[in-house]
Design an enzyme around this catalytic site. Structure first.
Site, PDB file in Angstrom:
ATOM      1  NE  ARG A   1       1.956   6.616   3.788  1.00 49.52           N
ATOM      2  CZ  ARG A   1       0.734   5.847   2.986  1.00 49.52           C
ATOM      3  NH1 ARG A   1       0.028   6.511   2.083  1.00 49.52           N
ATOM      4  NH2 ARG A   1       0.903   4.692   3.845  1.00 49.52           N
TER       5      ARG A   1
ATOM      6  NE  ARG B   1      -3.380   6.565  -1.320  1.00 50.78           N
ATOM      7  CZ  ARG B   1      -4.001   5.506  -0.370  1.00 50.78           C
ATOM      8  NH1 ARG B   1      -2.470   5.007   0.272  1.00 50.78           N
ATOM      9  NH2 ARG B   1      -4.801   5.372  -0.076  1.00 50.78           N
TER      10      ARG B   1
ATOM     11  CE  LYS C   1      -4.645   1.172  -2.026  1.00 52.90           C
ATOM     12  NZ  LYS C   1      -3.923   0.817  -0.734  1.00 52.90           N
TER      13      LYS C   1
ATOM     14  CE  LYS D   1      -0.761   3.139  -3.351  1.00 51.51           C
ATOM     15  NZ  LYS D   1      -0.091   2.382  -2.961  1.00 51.51           N
TER      16      LYS D   1
ATOM     17  CB  CYS E   1       5.129  -3.494   4.626  1.00 51.83           C
ATOM     18  SG  CYS E   1       4.004  -4.914   5.188  1.00 51.83           S
TER      19      CYS E   1
ATOM     20  CB  CYS F   1       0.140  -1.945   9.314  1.00 50.04           C
ATOM     21  SG  CYS F   1      -1.168  -2.519   8.224  1.00 50.04           S
TER      22      CYS F   1
ATOM     23  CB  CYS G   1      -1.982  -7.464   5.337  1.00 50.44           C
ATOM     24  SG  CYS G   1      -1.748  -6.356   4.198  1.00 50.44           S
TER      25      CYS G   1
ATOM     26  CB  CYS H   1       2.282  -1.663   1.097  1.00 52.42           C
ATOM     27  SG  CYS H   1       0.588  -0.684   1.926  1.00 52.42           S
TER      28      CYS H   1
END
Length: 1517
Positions: free
Chosen positions: A1011, A1080, A1150, A1152, A1371, A1377, A1416, A1420
């Site tokens: 990414r 990110r 993470k 964002k 996603c 994934c 899931c 995302c």
């Protein structure tokens, strides 16, 4: 026998064939279109009905075969294996199968064919096979079909000869009863069947006779008919052991059997017996006997020839057709006579013809006569007018029998009889209508899935394309079956080539003439003649020539225009299926290749890879590619459109350019013609990856042109081939030095390798344990997410500490044959899908479940299961909870195992999850083993966490560099997998291939997702082209535009990982901190209509992104240096190792950040850790931002401690200070976030634990100043605005619809190629949106027309989609994934297509409804903010959420759990209709669902799980 009724002849045939066979080959026009037989066959099979003659009284096997796939090949293997085989088909299979018929005549195979077309059948197929030696039986009604089917199977078993039973389907028949059980028992010789079934023919040849000859026994005993009315000769006992036969009511009568000896027991008589080949007299005798049995049981009378009429008649009709019954009933009412036939026994015919008959008219329903005289006419003539029968024999008159309607047989018969009354009757007249009803027969059509290759051909060659055997062409008077064949196509193309050559000669002549009005056409024609054989140059001149010929208007001009397609140097193609790969279909292929002509063949192979292992050896297809290469004169390519679209293009273009024959073998696997593209994709990937379908191109003249002759295009196969060749070279040297190793080195393969691995692992471990004194303990686990494996490994360590000899293995790695020798066995399994075993335990479970010889009487065992009692909330699904563990426990007990302890049931809903039950279960195990009170146990080391990995990584280095050099695996270590996320890459494996590779003993198909970090999603055209190059050279030839406005690549294998990173850096981009526990990619609204304001926000995003970048030099050391450690870095400056913002452990999770520019919330500003809302100042410029904190989407199913959350407003900060505000919010999270529980580590939980005001005060303490009060703003939507827009500077912007962000070329839409062509000329920029779409930004008015043309050319200007589709997002999920539980990107478009019909009906086609899907609950695609969302729960099952805010401001709520597509459609279709009818003005769908009470609103993240529409079943009680 089941009581019931039979409605059609096909049903009657299907029932008897099923009951009388071991294998029924059901031939269908296509795999998705059932035949008239197949429905009944499937019904019987699904009901588990057992056969009468089926071996061991079992259930017959049904094999479904396509009509054009040489179906009789399927008969060879079972019939040679001693199985009774029957075939159900239409008569169209007979002619192509004649070579097979000669080979099966001495096997008891029964072929049932319904004549076609059904309204007016053609009997020519039957007459064409009459010389093959088959026994032919005919029936004319449903009742006759039932009786003749019994007769056919009785004859086949009794004689050992093949039988063809043919009939015309009748729609006028009345229903009949099911077959009589007594009749079946007496007509079918079970002892003869068992004798055949006990034998086997050792032959594999398809090209020569097996040498089998049907035999019969000579005996002095005669076949007698008992006085009680039963035919003795065909009575067989139901049980060979007892000799007792069942009566029709299911009882047995020994006395009755004692008076009726069976032919099957004739060997017990004392007369001398000898075997001899069966003769026609034997067949006649057995036929007559079976007919006698039918008469005695049912009262229905049959004979070989049936005669109707008076015995003193002077003329007769011999009828062979579907209207015999009409003639017979007419004769019964009037004077005259009639014959029809069943088996043909010429010697017997003369015996039944009355001596008074002087003339016979033969009426034959033969539509395709190839001779002047009909075949039956010739047969009859031979029987009646040869030898001694000539004297006094009747005169035979031939007639063509046409279509007779029920009201015209008297009229038709009158005409025939009148002709017979003449002294010299006229031969070969017709009777009845000659025209066949137009609706007769099955229309041949191309399967929809094969359209992909047709579209590519059309895209590449356009008007130059000529498909000679196209199904949509009209070929007057020629059957579509014939026109679709390679032979016909080849002849057609030869004629086409000759025609074009004649056309060139005509043009040459006219160019020199004065036949045109002016000289202009002649000049253009002269230019064309020079380049007539050059595809591109001739095509370039054609439009101009056509225009000038049209203007000229002369007769000569019009003459040329009538053949204007011939101006093009056509690309000649023949299209075929894998039916051409079988032996019978191969002759036409041979002719094309051998001819050397410039003809291209596309042969589409549709056999799924999953079927290859069980494929019938006799049905093995020829490798057309290898076959063509052996000629040495043909271009050959093997392609698969669902594997490599680009390679298909190359292959077809090269085939077209090659001067000579070309063969492109194309893979397109499907089980049914209407299979979904997803199914085809998954099958293709397996086949290509494992090497079953290699991708290659072969040009025999390649070296002459300075190129390679052979190009292997299968990337993974190419890599493995290189490794193999290296290894082979090493092994070859080893064998030369040590010849004794040769056999061992070459003997292991596939499954054997896997078994050897299991055995050696266990044996080695046993040896290791020999020195220990404690009892053995074997621990087997099946694990999906790692919890079960972790428990097993920990239990093993604890067992060793207690002195036990512990062995810990995955269930799949355990040699199952050792199970009964174990002393103490522990099995730990988690729960997958709908109560299924995890993948690494399925084979173990299937073996244990199905074993018939496992004895565990000496084995002590216990089971611990991991599950979630709330995962399946509905009562009917509760049994899925911990189902694998419960099933395993029950099965081991059934096999005699003794429990060490009761099964432990770990539940994620318990206070400590599965650990609650585990802590109770483990002590019971130690007690049962007598090791519960052991002193001096060592302290267990704590489990390694992500925090441990980070702190030990030396600022994100770990062992990544060393792992990249390890060529023994495509993977990297578990700790490095966590660290590479910080570098912008995840290790993944292709889950479509996981099972197959495991079965092959191979490691998973590992690859890496990369990414990029691209602040605010803005890229230059040059960068776009480089990204496109990277995806082609290093990835899977696609790009993903993510929901975080950046590029993502998939399918990068480890050895290309470093090169990919360097290529990204050369494009002046980076991947550092695109993932991992850091800040990110910073997002920003795209906002094309306010370009200047967007530019300011974009600069702020870049400033924040750069400010929060990690400082480690590990990224540069690992990725941006060559093998000599020489830096190749272009972008960015390496700095010393020091992390002033992050520290050595970075963030807890993470982080964002996004920027939204009102009124568009197209980046979902509420969903991020920091959401910045751009505020415009009085001067119209960006003044600062409202600051939201604490948004986040990640959730764990059924864990109510996890929830999504929308950001809380902290206040306003000016533009010049915003990066510091972001920094301080991040630092508070760094120091206060939960580092012990990663599920509770996001900023949203930190804020909820602290409280918003406390958190805000901590941020302000670090800032040393207060945030201002938030400024007013308004959002209108969170979707993109598609199409053209003009900004305040007059520049133009176009928003493309990129479904789910996937940039790829498909046969339907070459999007990737089109965007590349646009990037080559674009002067502005590309903007990636947060909804996964793309904006072509900054197009000047002067360039607008050219850009519009380019977009139209590549279909990129199309935005005419439903509002639902335009507002959707998904996603990636499967196949890459590792967290996905269900499909997402590949399934959401399919689901939307199924909903669009109701949207259209309801007037909602253009209405925007925000729908999102994820595989899931990690979120995302930000599903929790959608108006309707689907979150994967298991494969094919989703949780459904409703009520999200259209502007992205409100979370949705659970409406239904674990529902599948059928339930989704049942809910949404009426709901959309209701929305259309009951909504208020301007009311959005999410708001509507709340207003009508479908769902309650979610006011904050902490109430997300409250008041859901579907409570858990146990909560409702």
């Amino acid at each position: 026998m089941v009581v019931g009724s039979v409605k059609t002849p096909e049903e009657a045939v299907a029932r008897i064939a099923y009951l009388s066979s071991d294998v029924v080959i059901s031939v269908q026009p296509s795999l998705s279109n059932a035949s008239a037989f197949s429905a009944k066959l499937e019904e019987l099979l699904s009901s588990g009905v057992k056969g009468v003659l089926t071996a061991s009284n079992g259930v017959p096997e049904i094999q479904t075969v396509r009509q054009n796939a040489d179906p009789l090949l399927s008969a060879f293997q079972p019939m040679r294996s001693g199985k009774l085989v029957s075939v159900t088909a239409t008569s169209s299979i007979l002619l192509p199968s004649i070579p097979h018929l000669y080979k099966i005549i001495n096997y008891p195979v029964v072929i049932h064919v319904s004549l076609q077309p059904s309204e007016f059948p053609d009997y020519s197929e039957i007459t064409s096979i009459r010389q093959t030696g088959l026994i032919l039986l005919q029936s004319e009604s449903t009742q006759e079909a039932q009786d003749m089917t019994i007769a056919a199977h009785g004859l086949a078993v009794k004689t050992g000869k093949a039988v063809v039973h043919f009939f015309a389907s009748s729609s006028d028949d009345s229903e009949i009863s099911n077959e009589d059980a007594l009749l079946l028992g007496r007509a079918l010789d079970r002892a003869a069947a068992r004798t055949y079934q006990s034998g086997k023919i050792a032959s594999t040849s398809l090209y020569a006779d097996d040498g089998v000859v049907a035999q019969t026994s000579n005996s002095a005993a005669s076949v007698a008919v008992g006085t009680n009315g039963h035919t003795s000769g065909l009575v067989t006992p139901a049980s060979e052991a007892s000799g007792i036969e069942p009566s029709s009511n299911g009882t047995s009568t020994a006395d009755e059997n004692s008076t009726r000896p069976s032919l099957t027991s004739i060997s017990s008589l004392h007369d001398a017996i000898e075997s001899r080949p069966i003769s026609s007299d034997d067949i006649y005798k057995h036929s007559s006997t079976i007919f006698e049995v039918i008469k005695q049981v049912t009262g229905r009378s049959y004979s070989v020839f049936e005669y109707t009429g008076p015995r003193n008649a002077d003329v007769a009709l011999f009828v062979f057709g579907s209207t015999t019954g009409l003639f017979r009933s007419t004769i019964t009412r009037t004077a005259g006579d009639d014959y029809s036939r069943r088996p043909w026994f010429g010697a017997k015919l003369a015996e039944i013809v009355p001596n008074s008959i002087s003339k016979i008219a033969v009426l034959e329903q033969i539509m395709n006569k190839t001779t002047k005289w009909g075949p039956l006419f010739l047969d009859l003539l031979t029987c009646l007018r040869t030898g001694a029968a000539v004297k006094g024999a009747p005169v035979v008159i031939g007639r063509q029998l046409g279509f007779i309607t029920p009201d015209t047989p008297r009229q038709a018969m009158r005409g025939v009889v009148q002709n017979l009354k003449f002294r010299s009757p006229v031969q070969n007249l017709s009777v009845g209508l000659e025209d066949v009803p137009t609706n007769a027969g099955h229309k041949i059509s191309q399967p929809a899935v094969e359209a992909a290759y047709m579209k590519i051909l059309d895209q590449l060659f356009g008007k130059r394309l000529h498909i000679a055997n196209s199904l949509d062409k009209s070929n007057a008077g020629i059957s579509p079956t014939i026109t679709a064949s390679p032979e016909y196509g080849y002849g057609s193309l030869l004629a086409r080539m000759e025609r074009r050559q004649a056309f060139i000669e005509k043009v040459e002549k006219l160019a020199k003439s004065n036949d045109f009005t002016t000289r202009i056409p002649a000049e253009w024609l002269s230019r064309w003649l020079i380049v007539a054989d050059d595809e591109a140059k001739s095509a370039a001149l054609v439009p101009g020539i056509i225009m000038r010929l049209s203007v000229d208007g002369s007769p000569a001009a019009y003459d040329l225009l009538s053949d204007k397609a011939l101006f093009y140097k056509e690309s000649h193609w023949l299209i075929g299926s894998d039916a051409w790969s079988y032996d019978l279909g191969n002759s036409g292929v041979h002719h094309v290749i051998a001819s050397g002509k410039n003809i291209n063949m596309l042969v589409i192979d549709s056999q799924p890879y999953s079927e290859h292992a069980v494929a019938n050896a006799s049905r093995r297809k020829k490798d057309v590619g290898l076959y063509a290469m052996n000629f040495g004169n043909a271009f050959v390519a093997s392609v698969a459109v669902y594997s490599s679209y680009t390679q298909v293009l190359h292959a077809m273009l090269e085939a077209d350019k090659f001067d000579g024959p070309s063969v492109v073998v194309a893979y397109l696997p499907y089980n049914k013609e209407d299979d979904s593209p997803l199914t085809v994709l998954q099958e293709t990937k397996k086949a290509v990856d494992i090497g079953y379908w290699p991708l290659y191109r072969w040009n025999p003249r390649g070296e002459e042109e300075g190129e390679k002759n052979f190009s292997l295009d299968s990337e993974r196969l190419k890599q493995e081939l290189q490794e193999f060749l290296k290894r082979e070279n090493h092994l070859s040297q080893l064998v030369k030095r040590n010849p004794q190793f040769a056999a061992n080195l070459s003997g292991s393969y596939g499954t054997e390798v896997r078994q050897q691995q299991k055995r050696k692992a266990k044996d080695a471990f046993n040896k290791l344990l020999e020195g220990l004194s404690g009892p053995p303990l074997t621990i087997l686990f099946a694990s999906d997410g790692g919890n079960a494996e972790g428990l097993a490994q920990r239990l093993g360590r604890r067992g060793k500490a207690r002195g036990l000899k512990t062995l810990v293995l995955a269930m799949e790695d355990y040699p199952i044959e050792d199970l009964s020798t174990e002393e103490n066995l522990v099995l730990i399994t988690s729960t997958a899908g709908q109560g299924e075993f995890p993948q690494n335990g399925r084979n173990f479970w299937e073996t244990v479940k199905n074993s018939t010889d496992l004895d565990l009487a000496t084995v002590n065992y216990t089971v611990f299961a991991l599950g979630d009692s709330h995962y399946w909330p509905r009562k009917e699904d509760k049994h899925y909870y911990n189902k694998p563990g419960k099933d395993l426990d029950k099965r081991l007990a059934d096999l005699g195992g003794k429990k060490l302890a009761n099964t432990g049931l770990g539940d994620d809903q318990d206070p400590d999850g599965y650990q609650t039950a585990y802590s109770e279960w483990e002590p019971k195990l130690w007690k049962a083993l007598g090791v519960d009170n052991v002193d001096g146990l060592p302290d267990e080391p704590p489990p390694i966490t992500n925090e441990d990995i980070k702190i030990a990584s030396n600022f994100l280095r770990g062992t990544i560099a060393e792992g990249l050099k390890d060529e023994s695996t495509g993977a990297i270590s578990a700790s490095d997998q966590q660290l590479t996320k910080f570098h912008g890459t995840y290790m993944q494996d292709d889950r479509d291939l996981r099972d197959e590779r495991k079965a092959q003993g191979l490691e998973p198909s590992y690859s890496f997702m990369i990414r990029c970090r691209l602040a605010s999603g803005v890229a230059t055209p040059e960068q776009w082209i480089k990204m496109d190059d990277i995806s082609n050279e290093f990835g899977n030839r696609t790009m993903k535009l993510t929901t975080r406005q950046t590029f993502q690549f998939h399918g990068v294998i480890k050895r290309k990982l470093k090169s990919t990173m360097q290529a990204i850096n050369k494009a002046l981009m980076t991947t550092i901190a695109a993932c991992g526990d850091v800040n990110r990619n910073v997002m920003c609204s795209s906002l094309p209509q306010h370009s200047a304001f967007h530019a300011q926000a974009h600069e702020a995003a870049i400033l924040i992104s750069n400010h929060l970048l990690p400082s480690t030099t590990a990224y540069h050391e690992i990725w941006l240096t060559d093998d000599d450690d020489k830096k190749v870095q272009v972008a960015g400056d390496a700095v010393v190792d020091h992390e002033p913002l992050y520290g050595p452990t970075y963030l807890p999770r993470k982080f964002k950040i996004t920027i939204a520019i009102p009124p568009h919330n197209d980046t979902d500003v509420y969903a991020h850790d920091i959401g910045l809302i751009a505020i415009k100042g009085e001067d119209g410029k960006l003044s600062g931002f409202n600051v939201l904190a604490g948004g986040g989407m990640g959730v764990t199913h059924n864990n109510k401690k996890t929830y999504p959350r929308t950001g809380s407003m902290l206040g306003y900060a000016p533009l010049d200070k915003i990066r510091f505000v972001c920094e301080k919010i991040m630092l508070v999270q760094r120091d206060n976030g939960d580092r012990k529980n990663r599920k509770h580590a996001r900023l949203k939980y930190t804020i909820d634990d602290m409280g918003v005001e406390v958190f805000k005060s901590k941020v302000e303490d670090l800032l040393t100043w207060k945030l201002e009060k938030s400024r007013p703003f308004k959002f209108d939507s969170n979707i993109d605005t598609f199409g053209w827009q003009k900004d305040e500077n007059g520049r133009n912007h176009f928003t493309f619809f990129i479904e789910n962000g996937r940039i790829e070329d498909t046969p339907e839409f070459p999007m990737k190629t089109g965007l590349r062509e646009i990037a080559k000329v674009h002067k502005g920029e590309f903007r990636l949106t947060g909804n996964q779409h793309l904006i072509l930004s900054g197009v000047e008015d002067a360039d607008l027309e050219n850009m519009r043309d380019l977009m139209a050319k590549h279909k990129l200007d199309n935005i005419q989609f439903s509002g639902l589709r335009l507002s959707s997002s998904a996603c990636v999920a499967f196949p890459t994934c590792g967290l996905a539980m269900a499909e997402s990107e590949r399934y959401l478009p399919v689901l939307i297509s199924k909903l669009e019909g109701i949207l259209e009906e309801s007037g909602l086609h253009h209405d925007s409804i925000v729908m999102r899907m994820t595989g899931c609950p990690n979120g995302c695609a930000r599903p929790w903010l959608a108006e309707v969302a689907f979150v994967g729960k298991a494969y094919g099952a989703y949780n459904m959420y409703l009520g999200g805010g259209y502007h992205g401001q409100r979370l949705n709520k659970l409406y239904r759990s674990s529902i599948k597509e059928e339930e989704i459609l049942e809910i949404l279709k009426p709901l959309f209709k209701r929305y259309a009818l009951e909504r208020q003005d301007g009311e959005r769908f999410g708001d509507f669902c709340i207003r009508i009470g479908m769902i309650k609103p979610t006011t904050e993240g902490k109430t997300f799980h409250d008041d859901v529409a579907e409570e858990d079943a146990e909560d409702e009680e």
